[in-house]
Design a protein around this motif. Sequence first.
Motif, PDB file in Angstrom:
ATOM      1  N   PRO A 182      49.829 -37.832   7.651  1.00 28.11           N
ATOM      2  CA  PRO A 182      49.356 -38.857   8.587  1.00 28.11           C
ATOM      3  C   PRO A 182      50.419 -39.134   9.656  1.00 28.11           C
ATOM      4  O   PRO A 182      51.587 -39.364   9.341  1.00 28.11           O
ATOM      5  N   THR A 183      50.037 -39.092  10.910  1.00 26.65           N
ATOM      6  CA  THR A 183      50.939 -39.430  12.005  1.00 26.65           C
ATOM      7  C   THR A 183      50.254 -40.452  12.909  1.00 26.65           C
ATOM      8  O   THR A 183      49.039 -40.629  12.870  1.00 26.65           O
ATOM      9  N   ASN A 184      51.051 -41.118  13.744  1.00 27.91           N
ATOM     10  CA  ASN A 184      50.485 -42.012  14.754  1.00 27.91           C
ATOM     11  C   ASN A 184      50.637 -41.405  16.134  1.00 27.91           C
ATOM     12  O   ASN A 184      50.630 -42.107  17.137  1.00 27.91           O
ATOM     13  N   MET A 185      50.734 -40.068  16.200  1.00 27.83           N
ATOM     14  CA  MET A 185      51.011 -39.364  17.453  1.00 27.83           C
ATOM     15  C   MET A 185      49.738 -39.067  18.235  1.00 27.83           C
ATOM     16  O   MET A 185      48.712 -38.709  17.658  1.00 27.83           O
ATOM     17  N   THR A 186      49.823 -39.202  19.551  1.00 30.62           N
ATOM     18  CA  THR A 186      48.796 -38.714  20.469  1.00 30.62           C
ATOM     19  C   THR A 186      49.452 -37.687  21.376  1.00 30.62           C
ATOM     20  O   THR A 186      50.388 -37.999  22.110  1.00 30.62           O
ATOM     21  N   VAL A 187      48.979 -36.455  21.315  1.00 28.74           N
ATOM     22  CA  VAL A 187      49.590 -35.337  22.029  1.00 28.74           C
ATOM     23  C   VAL A 187      48.689 -34.930  23.185  1.00 28.74           C
ATOM     24  O   VAL A 187      47.457 -34.870  23.039  1.00 28.74           O
ATOM     25  N   GLN A 188      49.266 -34.674  24.348  1.00 26.48           N
ATOM     26  CA  GLN A 188      48.509 -34.177  25.484  1.00 26.48           C
ATOM     27  C   GLN A 188      48.100 -32.728  25.237  1.00 26.48           C
ATOM     28  O   GLN A 188      48.907 -31.909  24.793  1.00 26.48           O
ATOM     29  N   LEU A 189      46.835 -32.407  25.525  1.00 21.63           N
ATOM     30  CA  LEU A 189      46.329 -31.055  25.267  1.00 21.63           C
ATOM     31  C   LEU A 189      47.131 -30.003  26.020  1.00 21.63           C
ATOM     32  O   LEU A 189      47.439 -28.944  25.468  1.00 21.63           O
ATOM     33  N   ASP A 190      47.473 -30.273  27.287  1.00 20.20           N
ATOM     34  CA  ASP A 190      48.203 -29.256  28.051  1.00 20.20           C
ATOM     35  C   ASP A 190      49.599 -29.019  27.503  1.00 20.20           C
ATOM     36  O   ASP A 190      50.162 -27.925  27.646  1.00 20.20           O
TER      37      ASP A 190
END
Length: 304
Positions: free
Chosen positions: A274-282
Amino acid sequence: MTKYAYGYAALTLFCVGIMPVAHAELAPISDDAMGEVTGQAFMQIENFTGQNLNGREQKVTRMSLGIDVETRVNVDDVKVGEINAGTDFAASHLALGHIARVNGEVYNGVTYNEGDAVPFEARRPYIELAEDAAGLAGFRMGFHEARGSVSSNTTSFSGNIGMKIESFGQVYDAQLFQGPGGAPTDYRATHIGLKPNNPNQAAGCNVGATLANCAPLTQLRSLDIGEDSGQEGVAAFTDGFFIGFQRDQDGVAWKTLDGTSSIAAGKGVYINLPTNMTVQLDQLTGAGLDRRRTHQVDMGTKLF
């Protein structure tokens, strides 16, 4: 009985691996001194009823240790569940925790100087055994609370990576895939990409094109384990970090520690990250996520 052998062996290794070694002479303690001691049991044992993936009842025993751990660990190569011409989990240069690269590096609200160890924090480790009519159906190891960095060069993954991916202002759940053009899977995945938000969106793993929505797991060089705390740059502890081992296709529906839901784990190894990360697709499909420093000699953001 022999049916418990590998579960108890795992518990022994788990406890030995995390407990510091101490040497002390035993001495009696007076009643007055004992009356001033407060604390909790070193080990807590819980028994309850669970289910396999087909809804059949299982008896579950959870053993939790009342200790906290701060650690930084490097492992060169890991292969778990290597059978039938594949591996459930395969990674090289696996690390828990990292080392600060610069003075003033802030991680989870703490400021570190260059070269300082930034530990992986874990509280109340546990092992859980699930038993059915045929014997030991599975066991898992995890923590009631955990947060910190996990770095690796992962080529095969079975389980779940709880990450968000943002593309053109829309936020999607992450989905594991068998590979380019492959189906979604939680078993021996090699790629990660977007999970469609609605049935009208195209599903699948497309790589290396202007419509790329998927990338190899090797692009995830470092992940931050934890939950959203509502505070920028600080992760809350998560109770969902575990690795499970299941005997057969019936698997185990491992209950969340609060008992309100369950996580379905099929045959073999299952890792829940489980992470709280939001990663940009590019970024995911381009340069990928940088690797945190995990060696005393800094080997760079891509390690190699």
